[in-house]
Write a protein that holds these residues in place. Sequence first.
Motif, PDB file in Angstrom:
ATOM      1  N   GLY A  62       0.796  -1.303   0.013  1.00  0.00           N
ATOM      2  CA  GLY A  62      -0.051  -0.008  -0.096  1.00  0.00           C
ATOM      3  C   GLY A  62       0.718   1.210   0.129  1.00  0.00           C
ATOM      4  O   GLY A  62       0.412   2.291  -0.727  1.00  0.00           O
ATOM      5  N   HIS A  63       1.891   1.186   0.624  1.00  0.00           N
ATOM      6  CA  HIS A  63       3.040   2.445   0.665  1.00  0.00           C
ATOM      7  C   HIS A  63       3.511   2.599  -0.675  1.00  0.00           C
ATOM      8  O   HIS A  63       3.596   3.673  -1.119  1.00  0.00           O
ATOM      9  CB  HIS A  63       3.864   2.189   1.711  1.00  0.00           C
ATOM     10  CG  HIS A  63       4.741   3.459   2.182  1.00  0.00           C
ATOM     11  ND1 HIS A  63       5.915   3.282   2.585  1.00  0.00           N
ATOM     12  CD2 HIS A  63       4.344   4.908   2.132  1.00  0.00           C
ATOM     13  CE1 HIS A  63       6.474   4.771   2.896  1.00  0.00           C
ATOM     14  NE2 HIS A  63       5.257   5.430   2.429  1.00  0.00           N
ATOM     15  N   ILE A  64       3.922   1.488  -1.208  1.00  0.00           N
ATOM     16  CA  ILE A  64       4.519   1.759  -2.896  1.00  0.00           C
ATOM     17  C   ILE A  64       3.295   2.283  -3.566  1.00  0.00           C
ATOM     18  O   ILE A  64       3.780   3.071  -4.341  1.00  0.00           O
ATOM     19  CB  ILE A  64       4.725   0.361  -3.307  1.00  0.00           C
ATOM     20  CG1 ILE A  64       6.091  -0.043  -2.411  1.00  0.00           C
ATOM     21  CG2 ILE A  64       5.303   0.484  -4.764  1.00  0.00           C
ATOM     22  CD1 ILE A  64       6.754  -1.644  -2.790  1.00  0.00           C
ATOM     23  N   LEU A  65       2.167   1.784  -3.332  1.00  0.00           N
ATOM     24  CA  LEU A  65       1.214   2.123  -4.617  1.00  0.00           C
ATOM     25  C   LEU A  65       0.785   3.814  -4.152  1.00  0.00           C
ATOM     26  O   LEU A  65       0.514   4.749  -5.018  1.00  0.00           O
ATOM     27  CB  LEU A  65      -0.201   1.488  -4.351  1.00  0.00           C
ATOM     28  CG  LEU A  65      -0.283  -0.014  -4.410  1.00  0.00           C
ATOM     29  CD1 LEU A  65      -1.413  -0.638  -4.034  1.00  0.00           C
ATOM     30  CD2 LEU A  65       0.124  -0.156  -6.020  1.00  0.00           C
ATOM     31  N   ALA A  66       0.940   4.335  -2.725  1.00  0.00           N
ATOM     32  CA  ALA A  66       0.491   5.647  -2.605  1.00  0.00           C
ATOM     33  C   ALA A  66       1.723   6.521  -3.095  1.00  0.00           C
ATOM     34  O   ALA A  66       1.592   7.582  -3.741  1.00  0.00           O
ATOM     35  CB  ALA A  66       0.543   5.835  -1.106  1.00  0.00           C
ATOM     36  N   ILE A  67       3.012   5.969  -3.038  1.00  0.00           N
ATOM     37  CA  ILE A  67       4.369   6.814  -3.649  1.00  0.00           C
ATOM     38  C   ILE A  67       4.030   6.815  -5.171  1.00  0.00           C
ATOM     39  O   ILE A  67       4.261   8.062  -5.631  1.00  0.00           O
ATOM     40  CB  ILE A  67       5.461   5.926  -3.255  1.00  0.00           C
ATOM     41  CG1 ILE A  67       5.814   6.149  -1.695  1.00  0.00           C
ATOM     42  CG2 ILE A  67       6.365   6.717  -3.998  1.00  0.00           C
ATOM     43  CD1 ILE A  67       6.840   5.464  -1.109  1.00  0.00           C
ATOM     44  N   LEU A  68       3.689   5.796  -5.714  1.00  0.00           N
ATOM     45  CA  LEU A  68       3.347   5.657  -7.230  1.00  0.00           C
ATOM     46  C   LEU A  68       2.536   6.701  -7.836  1.00  0.00           C
ATOM     47  O   LEU A  68       2.525   7.324  -8.720  1.00  0.00           O
ATOM     48  CB  LEU A  68       2.904   4.088  -7.846  1.00  0.00           C
ATOM     49  CG  LEU A  68       4.248   3.235  -7.587  1.00  0.00           C
ATOM     50  CD1 LEU A  68       3.553   1.954  -7.868  1.00  0.00           C
ATOM     51  CD2 LEU A  68       5.468   3.711  -8.401  1.00  0.00           C
ATOM     52  N   GLU A  69       1.148   6.817  -6.912  1.00  0.00           N
ATOM     53  CA  GLU A  69       0.139   7.653  -7.113  1.00  0.00           C
ATOM     54  C   GLU A  69       0.695   9.100  -7.225  1.00  0.00           C
ATOM     55  O   GLU A  69       0.388  10.204  -7.996  1.00  0.00           O
ATOM     56  CB  GLU A  69      -0.993   7.497  -6.185  1.00  0.00           C
ATOM     57  CG  GLU A  69      -1.884   6.374  -6.746  1.00  0.00           C
ATOM     58  CD  GLU A  69      -2.312   6.350  -8.131  1.00  0.00           C
ATOM     59  OE1 GLU A  69      -2.841   7.487  -8.465  1.00  0.00           O
ATOM     60  OE2 GLU A  69      -2.350   5.403  -8.509  1.00  0.00           O
ATOM     61  N   LEU A  70       1.521   9.530  -6.179  1.00  0.00           N
ATOM     62  CA  LEU A  70       2.201  10.893  -6.010  1.00  0.00           C
ATOM     63  C   LEU A  70       3.056  11.129  -7.088  1.00  0.00           C
ATOM     64  O   LEU A  70       3.176  12.107  -7.498  1.00  0.00           O
ATOM     65  CB  LEU A  70       2.933  10.781  -4.848  1.00  0.00           C
ATOM     66  CG  LEU A  70       1.971  10.882  -3.344  1.00  0.00           C
ATOM     67  CD1 LEU A  70       2.789  10.733  -2.297  1.00  0.00           C
ATOM     68  CD2 LEU A  70       0.942  12.233  -3.410  1.00  0.00           C
ATOM     69  N   LEU A  71       3.928   9.995  -7.603  1.00  0.00           N
ATOM     70  CA  LEU A  71       4.827  10.225  -8.835  1.00  0.00           C
ATOM     71  C   LEU A  71       4.034  10.816  -9.956  1.00  0.00           C
ATOM     72  O   LEU A  71       4.228  11.605 -10.899  1.00  0.00           O
ATOM     73  CB  LEU A  71       5.581   8.741  -9.049  1.00  0.00           C
ATOM     74  CG  LEU A  71       6.589   8.710  -8.197  1.00  0.00           C
ATOM     75  CD1 LEU A  71       7.243   7.327  -8.857  1.00  0.00           C
ATOM     76  CD2 LEU A  71       7.634   9.420  -8.216  1.00  0.00           C
ATOM     77  N   LYS A  72       2.930   9.729 -10.347  1.00  0.00           N
ATOM     78  CA  LYS A  72       2.007  10.411 -11.398  1.00  0.00           C
ATOM     79  C   LYS A  72       1.369  11.716 -11.402  1.00  0.00           C
ATOM     80  O   LYS A  72       1.232  12.675 -12.276  1.00  0.00           O
ATOM     81  CB  LYS A  72       0.750   9.319 -11.244  1.00  0.00           C
ATOM     82  CG  LYS A  72       1.046   7.902 -11.935  1.00  0.00           C
ATOM     83  CD  LYS A  72      -0.309   7.067 -11.753  1.00  0.00           C
ATOM     84  CE  LYS A  72       0.113   5.618 -11.678  1.00  0.00           C
ATOM     85  NZ  LYS A  72      -1.242   4.732 -11.572  1.00  0.00           N
ATOM     86  N   LEU A  73       1.053  12.071 -10.049  1.00  0.00           N
ATOM     87  CA  LEU A  73       0.594  13.516  -9.908  1.00  0.00           C
ATOM     88  C   LEU A  73       1.612  14.490 -10.279  1.00  0.00           C
ATOM     89  O   LEU A  73       1.447  15.636 -10.850  1.00  0.00           O
ATOM     90  CB  LEU A  73       0.078  13.801  -8.269  1.00  0.00           C
ATOM     91  CG  LEU A  73      -0.608  14.992  -8.041  1.00  0.00           C
ATOM     92  CD1 LEU A  73      -1.709  15.089  -8.973  1.00  0.00           C
ATOM     93  CD2 LEU A  73      -0.897  14.912  -6.454  1.00  0.00           C
ATOM     94  N   ALA A  74       2.919  14.175  -9.685  1.00  0.00           N
ATOM     95  CA  ALA A  74       3.950  15.014  -9.887  1.00  0.00           C
ATOM     96  C   ALA A  74       4.391  15.377 -11.357  1.00  0.00           C
ATOM     97  O   ALA A  74       4.657  16.396 -11.812  1.00  0.00           O
ATOM     98  CB  ALA A  74       5.156  14.745  -8.962  1.00  0.00           C
ATOM     99  N   LEU A  75       4.170  14.063 -12.059  1.00  0.00           N
ATOM    100  CA  LEU A  75       4.869  14.313 -13.303  1.00  0.00           C
ATOM    101  C   LEU A  75       3.995  14.838 -14.352  1.00  0.00           C
ATOM    102  O   LEU A  75       4.198  14.927 -15.550  1.00  0.00           O
ATOM    103  CB  LEU A  75       5.001  12.890 -13.612  1.00  0.00           C
ATOM    104  CG  LEU A  75       6.354  11.969 -13.342  1.00  0.00           C
ATOM    105  CD1 LEU A  75       6.687  10.740 -13.388  1.00  0.00           C
ATOM    106  CD2 LEU A  75       7.567  13.177 -13.350  1.00  0.00           C
ATOM    107  N   LYS A  76       2.404  15.015 -13.883  1.00  0.00           N
ATOM    108  CA  LYS A  76       1.585  15.643 -14.698  1.00  0.00           C
ATOM    109  C   LYS A  76       2.178  16.970 -15.130  1.00  0.00           C
ATOM    110  O   LYS A  76       1.405  17.805 -15.928  1.00  0.00           O
ATOM    111  CB  LYS A  76       0.287  15.716 -14.076  1.00  0.00           C
ATOM    112  CG  LYS A  76      -0.514  14.431 -13.941  1.00  0.00           C
ATOM    113  CD  LYS A  76      -1.785  14.732 -13.232  1.00  0.00           C
ATOM    114  CE  LYS A  76      -2.743  13.269 -13.320  1.00  0.00           C
ATOM    115  NZ  LYS A  76      -4.026  13.284 -12.651  1.00  0.00           N
TER     116      LYS A  76
END
Length: 203
Positions: A5-19
């Motif tokens: 779950g922690h990895i998934l949260a970080i990946l979602e934040l990566l997606k948000l940042a890279l927008k």
Amino acid sequence: MGGLGHILAILELLKLALKDEKVEYIHIVSGQDIPTKSVEDFDYFKNNQNIYMQFEGVKNKNRYFKNRYRKGVLFSNLDSRQPLNHLLNIIYGILHKKNKRIDKYNENQIYIGLVWCSMPRNAANYVLKYVSSRNALRNWRHINIPEEFFFQTVLGNSHFRKQIINNNLRYVDWQYRNGSIPAYLDDTDYLKIKKTKCFFLGK
């Protein structure tokens, strides 16, 4: 607890940042990390293609680290320190056939380090592509603290391997002090921090 779950949260934040196309460099930090440098000092990362992370091959680590993926846990998101979860994990480890792989990677291709790291935009995009190319994360859900293998193993087996610097630029005191390990930092750490090249400090 460092589960999937922690990895998934970080990946979602990566997606948000890279927008935001202006984002050229990513720092993955915890809620307890604070910067040690001025905003101007972060210009160091402009046009910087290095990846800064703790990075060590797991093949030379002891059995505890290898059993985290060989035997694994029932569910990585459960706190394995709780008695019932600990018992379930023991049973799972006994029943689970030993496996020296994480996803497609064999033991010589598995790397470990703290999840807190820094990377350029193209490396972050590569990680997201790895995740989206197939149901890759399914193979990580039974690993004990998978976050400490994830970025290291994915990037360490890619063309980004040569860009990895084995230094995550975080100051952490791993001694037991002030009632915690890693230690809660205090004013006695100030001069030590000043002498380092760290951009963040933890706890």
